[in-house]
Design a protein around this motif. Structure first.
Motif, PDB file in Angstrom:
ATOM      1  N   GLU A  20       0.840  -1.183   0.000  1.00  0.00           N
ATOM      2  CA  GLU A  20       0.000   0.000   0.000  1.00  0.00           C
ATOM      3  C   GLU A  20       0.882   1.242   0.000  1.00  0.00           C
ATOM      4  N   CYS A  21       0.809   2.011  -1.086  1.00  0.00           N
ATOM      5  CA  CYS A  21       1.586   3.236  -1.210  1.00  0.00           C
ATOM      6  C   CYS A  21       0.781   4.382  -0.616  1.00  0.00           C
ATOM      7  N   LYS A  22       1.374   5.086   0.318  1.00  0.00           N
ATOM      8  CA  LYS A  22       0.693   6.206   0.972  1.00  0.00           C
ATOM      9  C   LYS A  22       1.397   7.509   0.620  1.00  0.00           C
ATOM     10  N   ALA A  23       1.588   7.746  -0.671  1.00  0.00           N
ATOM     11  CA  ALA A  23       2.303   8.932  -1.132  1.00  0.00           C
ATOM     12  C   ALA A  23       1.648  10.213  -0.634  1.00  0.00           C
ATOM     13  N   ASN A  24       0.322  10.205  -0.493  1.00  0.00           N
ATOM     14  CA  ASN A  24      -0.359  11.393   0.008  1.00  0.00           C
ATOM     15  C   ASN A  24      -0.278  11.516   1.528  1.00  0.00           C
ATOM     16  N   SER A  25       0.209  10.492   2.193  1.00  0.00           N
ATOM     17  CA  SER A  25       0.465  10.491   3.646  1.00  0.00           C
ATOM     18  C   SER A  25       1.818   9.846   3.880  1.00  0.00           C
ATOM     19  N   PHE A  26       2.840  10.358   3.204  1.00  0.00           N
ATOM     20  CA  PHE A  26       4.119   9.646   3.151  1.00  0.00           C
ATOM     21  C   PHE A  26       4.753   9.414   4.510  1.00  0.00           C
ATOM     22  N   THR A  27       4.437  10.206   5.517  1.00  0.00           N
ATOM     23  CA  THR A  27       5.012   9.952   6.841  1.00  0.00           C
ATOM     24  C   THR A  27       4.462   8.671   7.460  1.00  0.00           C
ATOM     25  N   LYS A  28       3.354   8.163   6.917  1.00  0.00           N
ATOM     26  CA  LYS A  28       2.758   6.920   7.404  1.00  0.00           C
ATOM     27  C   LYS A  28       3.055   5.750   6.480  1.00  0.00           C
ATOM     28  N   CYS A  29       3.794   5.989   5.408  1.00  0.00           N
ATOM     29  CA  CYS A  29       4.075   4.953   4.427  1.00  0.00           C
ATOM     30  C   CYS A  29       5.163   4.011   4.943  1.00  0.00           C
ATOM     31  N   GLN A  30       5.096   2.758   4.524  1.00  0.00           N
ATOM     32  CA  GLN A  30       6.061   1.750   4.960  1.00  0.00           C
ATOM     33  C   GLN A  30       7.485   2.109   4.565  1.00  0.00           C
ATOM     34  N   CYS A  31       7.646   2.855   3.496  1.00  0.00           N
ATOM     35  CA  CYS A  31       9.002   3.207   3.063  1.00  0.00           C
ATOM     36  C   CYS A  31       9.698   4.145   4.052  1.00  0.00           C
ATOM     37  N   MET A  32       8.931   4.861   4.844  1.00  0.00           N
ATOM     38  CA  MET A  32       9.522   5.781   5.816  1.00  0.00           C
ATOM     39  C   MET A  32      10.150   5.052   6.997  1.00  0.00           C
ATOM     40  N   THR A  33       9.954   3.746   7.103  1.00  0.00           N
ATOM     41  CA  THR A  33      10.575   2.984   8.187  1.00  0.00           C
ATOM     42  C   THR A  33      12.057   2.738   7.922  1.00  0.00           C
TER      43      THR A  33
END
Length: 74
Positions: A20-33
């Protein structure tokens, strides 16, 4: 029946696994881990244009660190 999500499901450009890409909520996206410094970010962006899953980001960060003879993060 599919689960409803307000974010887009994309395939990782490297391993093709869906996430699930959360580009519009990127601080909650898995990539930010995955914490990347500027050099690591540049290395990865030279290899891939699209979204990557956290596992691939970690693997690529470690690949860069091995190439540069830097310590790997635990």
């Amino acid at each position: 029946m599919q689960a409803h999500t307000k974010h887009e499901i994309v395939a990782c450009e490297r391993c093709r696994s869906p996430f699930e890409c959360k580009a519009n909520s990127f601080t909650k996206c898995q990539c930010m881990t995955v914490q990347l410094n500027l050099n690591e970010t540049q290395y990865i962006s030279e290899l891939y244009d699209g979204c990557l899953c956290a596992s691939c980001l970690t693997a690529l960060r470690n690949e860069y660190r091995l190439l540069m003879n830097l310590p790997l993060e635990q």
